[in-house]
Scaffold this active site. Structure first.
Site, short mmCIF file in Angstrom:
data_model
loop_
_atom_site.label_atom_id
_atom_site.label_comp_id
_atom_site.label_asym_id
_atom_site.label_seq_id
_atom_site.Cartn_x
_atom_site.Cartn_y
_atom_site.Cartn_z
N ARG A 1 18.28 13.46 13.21
CA ARG A 1 18.58 14.82 12.75
C ARG A 1 19.91 14.91 12.03
NH1 ARG A 1 17.17 18.93 17.59
NH2 ARG A 1 17.62 20.38 15.88
N LYS B 1 -0.10 10.42 0.88
CA LYS B 1 0.79 9.85 -0.14
C LYS B 1 0.38 10.28 -1.55
CE LYS B 1 -0.14 5.71 1.31
NZ LYS B 1 -0.96 6.06 2.49
N HIS C 1 0.85 -1.18 0.00
CA HIS C 1 0.00 0.00 0.00
C HIS C 1 0.89 1.23 0.00
CE1 HIS C 1 -3.28 2.70 0.81
NE2 HIS C 1 -2.72 3.11 1.94
N ASP D 1 -1.77 3.96 -4.58
CA ASP D 1 -2.63 3.13 -3.74
C ASP D 1 -2.09 1.72 -3.56
OD1 ASP D 1 -4.90 2.71 -2.10
OD2 ASP D 1 -5.84 1.60 -3.73
#
Length: 257
Positions: free
Chosen positions: A177, A93, A72, A111
């Protein structure tokens, strides 16, 4: 036909053969046709050379019987890098994919992405044929990317090279980071880089996605920005005491003058 040919054909068709392919447009002996008919074996003839026919058939069979899975997400070609966007349903997305297409990149699938392993470490992704290049934008509906943006906005398939996993931003959670340690994920036994990307309203995910693609290209060519910065930082820390001494020396020299 000669007895030797008959014996050879009889021995040949004793095996469980699904089909016989005759290359170079060679004539098919009548006895071979009769023997194959008795055993319900198909005979195919092609003008291709034996080498070319075997090569094409091998490629076809490798693709058809390759290990495959479905995920997905959305797959977009960004600067030549196949980026697989994953995350919970409704996180954005499809919207990111649409924005990337509008900026000149190419949609492969949305999808549901069908991924096949076609070589030792090569993953190829594509969409379902019935819904290929169709985006579902919540509040808008279905969008046909090919009709709106033309052929330049789509690709039929693309190698999957980076996974960008979208997660909701959590204030209390610590996120990477520096990027010193490259994280990976495994699909069909193949490891690919994975970027965990926290998102929140106002964050320009599209530009970040483009930067991820360009940064991946740099890593491919041997340049790792985080490690290079870490190297420079270590060198600076090792030599930091020399800078004040040098400056003091210059100041003293000027005072004497």
């Amino acid at each position: 036909p000669p007895r030797q040919l008959i014996r050879s054909i009889d021995r040949f068709i004793e095996f469980e053969i699904p089909a016989i392919i005759v290359t170079n447009n060679n004539e098919v002996p009548d006895y071979l046709i009769q023997a194959a008919t008795r055993r319900y074996i198909s005979i195919l003839r092609t003008p291709l050379s034996t080498t070319r026919a075997v090569h094409l058939l091998s490629e076809y069979l490798e693709e058809k019987f390759a290990p495959r899975t479905s995920m997905h997400g959305s797959l977009v070609d960004v600067y030549g890098i196949g980026m697989l966007f994953t995350g919970r349903s409704g996180i954005g997305k499809s919207e990111i994919s649409l924005d990337l297409v509008e900026r000149g990149h190419r949609l492969v699938a949305d999808d549901l992405v069908i991924i096949t392993k076609q070589a030792e470490k090569v993953l190829i992704g594509k969409g379902r044929e019935i819904a290929q290049h169709v985006l579902e934008i919540r509040g808008v509906g279905l969008i046909d990317v090919r009709r709106i943006f033309g052929i330049r906005g789509i690709r039929m398939q693309k190698r999957v090279e980076v996974e960008v996993h979208l997660v909701d931003w959590e204030n209390a959670k610590e996120y990477d980071r520096t990027g010193l340690e490259d994280k990976t994920t495994e699909i069909l036994g193949v490891e690919i880089p994975q970027i965990m990307l926290p998102i929140h309203p106002g964050k320009n995910i599209t530009v970040i996605a483009e930067t991820i693609a360009l940064n991946h290209l740099l890593k491919t060519y041997g340049y790792h920005a985080a490690r290079e910065f870490n190297k420079r930082l270590k060198e600076y820390m090792m030599n930091k005491d020399e800078v004040p001494l040098y400056q003091d020396h210059e100041y003293l020299k000027k005072d004497k003058e």
